[in-house]
Design an enzyme around this catalytic site. Sequence first.
Site, mmCIF file in Angstrom:
data_model
loop_
_atom_site.group_PDB
_atom_site.id
_atom_site.type_symbol
_atom_site.label_atom_id
_atom_site.label_comp_id
_atom_site.label_asym_id
_atom_site.label_seq_id
_atom_site.Cartn_x
_atom_site.Cartn_y
_atom_site.Cartn_z
ATOM 1 N N THR A 73 14.519 47.097 -21.519
ATOM 2 C CA THR A 73 14.497 45.804 -20.828
ATOM 3 C C THR A 73 13.149 45.529 -20.162
ATOM 4 O OG1 THR A 73 15.482 46.824 -18.878
ATOM 5 C CG2 THR A 73 16.977 45.813 -20.433
ATOM 6 N N THR A 74 12.535 46.578 -19.625
ATOM 7 C CA THR A 74 11.234 46.393 -18.986
ATOM 8 C C THR A 74 10.211 46.010 -20.049
ATOM 9 O OG1 THR A 74 11.861 48.225 -17.568
ATOM 10 C CG2 THR A 74 9.602 47.475 -17.400
ATOM 11 N N ASP A 81 21.356 53.498 -20.540
ATOM 12 C CA ASP A 81 20.174 53.339 -21.405
ATOM 13 C C ASP A 81 20.244 54.350 -22.547
ATOM 14 O OD1 ASP A 81 19.314 51.423 -19.692
ATOM 15 O OD2 ASP A 81 17.545 52.487 -18.971
ATOM 16 N N ASP A 86 15.251 50.325 -13.330
ATOM 17 C CA ASP A 86 15.781 49.657 -14.515
ATOM 18 C C ASP A 86 15.376 48.189 -14.535
ATOM 19 O OD1 ASP A 86 17.451 49.722 -16.817
ATOM 20 O OD2 ASP A 86 18.925 48.569 -15.695
HETATM 21 P P1 ADP Z 1 12.362 50.182 -20.662
HETATM 22 O O1 ADP Z 1 13.199 49.436 -19.672
HETATM 23 O O2 ADP Z 1 11.480 49.270 -21.439
HETATM 24 O O3 ADP Z 1 13.137 51.115 -21.506
HETATM 25 P P2 ADP Z 1 11.331 52.548 -19.428
HETATM 26 O O4 ADP Z 1 10.904 52.660 -18.004
HETATM 27 O O5 ADP Z 1 12.582 53.208 -19.825
HETATM 28 O O6 ADP Z 1 11.366 51.021 -19.774
HETATM 29 O O7 ADP Z 1 10.126 53.103 -20.306
HETATM 30 C C1 ADP Z 1 10.180 53.127 -21.684
HETATM 31 C C2 ADP Z 1 8.862 53.560 -22.241
HETATM 32 O O8 ADP Z 1 8.545 54.888 -21.819
HETATM 33 C C3 ADP Z 1 8.880 53.589 -23.753
HETATM 34 O O9 ADP Z 1 7.721 52.978 -24.259
HETATM 35 C C4 ADP Z 1 8.909 55.084 -24.075
HETATM 36 O O10 ADP Z 1 8.305 55.376 -25.318
HETATM 37 C C5 ADP Z 1 8.126 55.642 -22.939
HETATM 38 N N1 ADP Z 1 8.375 57.071 -22.712
HETATM 39 C C6 ADP Z 1 9.549 57.697 -22.485
HETATM 40 N N2 ADP Z 1 9.371 59.031 -22.336
HETATM 41 C C7 ADP Z 1 8.046 59.267 -22.468
HETATM 42 C C8 ADP Z 1 7.209 60.439 -22.409
HETATM 43 N N3 ADP Z 1 7.707 61.635 -22.171
HETATM 44 N N4 ADP Z 1 5.891 60.272 -22.585
HETATM 45 C C9 ADP Z 1 5.381 59.044 -22.805
HETATM 46 N N5 ADP Z 1 6.090 57.923 -22.867
HETATM 47 C C10 ADP Z 1 7.403 58.018 -22.705
HETATM 48 MG MG MG Z 2 14.176 52.772 -21.025
#
Ligand code: ADP
Ligand code: MG
Length: 534
Positions: A95-96, A384, A62
Amino acid sequence: MSDKQPIYVMPENVSRQMGKDAQRNNILAAKVVADIVKTTLGPKGMDKMLVDSSGEIIVTNDGVTILEEMEIEHPAAKMLVEIAKTQELEVGDGTTTAAMLAGKLLERAEILLDKNIHPTVIVKGYRLSSEKCMSILNELCIEVRDSSVLNHIAMTAMTGKGAEGDKEKLSELIVRAVDLVGEGREISKEDIKIEKVKGSGIEKSELVRGIVLNKERANKDMPSKIENAKILLVDFALEIKQMDKEARISVTSPEQLQNFIESEEKYLKELVWKIKDIGSNVVFCQKGIDDVAQYYLAKQGIFACRRVEKGDLEKLSRATGGKIISNLSDLNESELGNAERVEEVRESDDSLIYVQGTKGKAVTLVLRASSEHVLDEIERAVKDGLGDVISAFKSGKIVSGGGAVEIELARRLRIFARTLGGREQLAVEEFANALESIPEALAENAGLDPIDVLTELKSRHESGSFNDGLNLFTNKVENCLDAGIIEPIKVKSQAVSSASEVATLILRIDDVLISEGNSVGNRGNVPESYEGMD
Ligand code: ADP
Ligand code: MG
């Protein structure tokens, strides 16, 4: 006075960096932060293990948790942590993405600075880009609210997190929770409580209508179940007031001592009688409850629980309609809350207190897992998901994930750039490049070739398939909306606007003054691991 006489305008112990030095230094720090979180982005992102000074371990994916726990000291880098925190507060997810985007915007700005483009021009270009992104996002989003869409939103948020294995089950719980408390689109995160219970597997997690506390009643002689509960909420201790350290009581005879003890007992006894008198049969206390008070409470058949967290007391107040009492003189029947049932249920090593049948629309997500670390990471993932579902539930506006939105924003920004004269155009183009770093990182973290993926994504978007993104279930570029990889619009709009805001804020700084007395001290310099790289 001679000309050579130096003039001091600042105290000696202030260190100063000016012009390019200040700028480059800040940019470098922001880049370092962005690089740190980059590898955790997306479903194939890796986790970080953080160990604090007391040896406490956190394993997480996270963004905001990593940044907060890192205890970053560089002032510019701290600003990136702030964006992540704002994102967490405003949406709960993304957040990332937000922190990474800010770092990338600054990295790209550096290229322009190298070409001798003035920071104010870059700032203007970035502002224009951010505004343009908001209007593009509104064009791109679609409006839907049915629960299968909400389900996919929760799952997209939790893919690749600790909760991955049970994300179907958890998504269902999240969507049900939001449905239950979200009448008329009015919804508050406060109405959804998360309670963690160590012991059984994640699949045993459940949604309970009402409030659940992972606590036990103060004393085994108290009833374990109360029907038609009249609930008293207090934030002071049901104890004899502690005396000042210096206080001394001198007693000269055994009777005097006896009297003294009796008067203390009498005070507690009267307190309990008063509680009983106003008709209360359940007490939740934020502080401690003295043994003697416990004894009398039990004798009166009152259920009492001590050391309830402040936040939980507030939730109980919202749900039961009871007021939190801070003063004995406020004890009054009208301040009591109501619930049909308060019950303590034992579960292997733990006890849970259920407060059910309340007027307020509270629900509790009881999360279960075998270890504390797993439990904490699941909670972060669920939060989240919850943030995203609440956001989508409120606005109904969603966009496709997997980098689809970022690619389309970048494409349209480039078209927009061409309409601009002057050097701002270059800044808008760099803004577009920074956005593309999101799908690039998604691909890279999944072990795919980022150049191939970006090329394919761009050509698909050129031909009008603007929902095409990188599906990391199949590792293919495809329509992410159809694949159920979806996110609420707010995750993206908030990330883009706050990243742009902080990047421009940092770009406009050309002078950094740090007092030595400050804990930051000379740490305002290049982060240690990057020393010598500039
Ligand atoms: P954040 O803290 O920004 O939410 P995450 O590690 O949760 O970071 O990653 C979010 C990103 O992962 C988003 O751009 C989302 O669209 C992408 N994402 C989530 N599930 C999938 C998937 N199955 N295939 C491709 N991208 C995905
Ligand atoms: Mg996320």
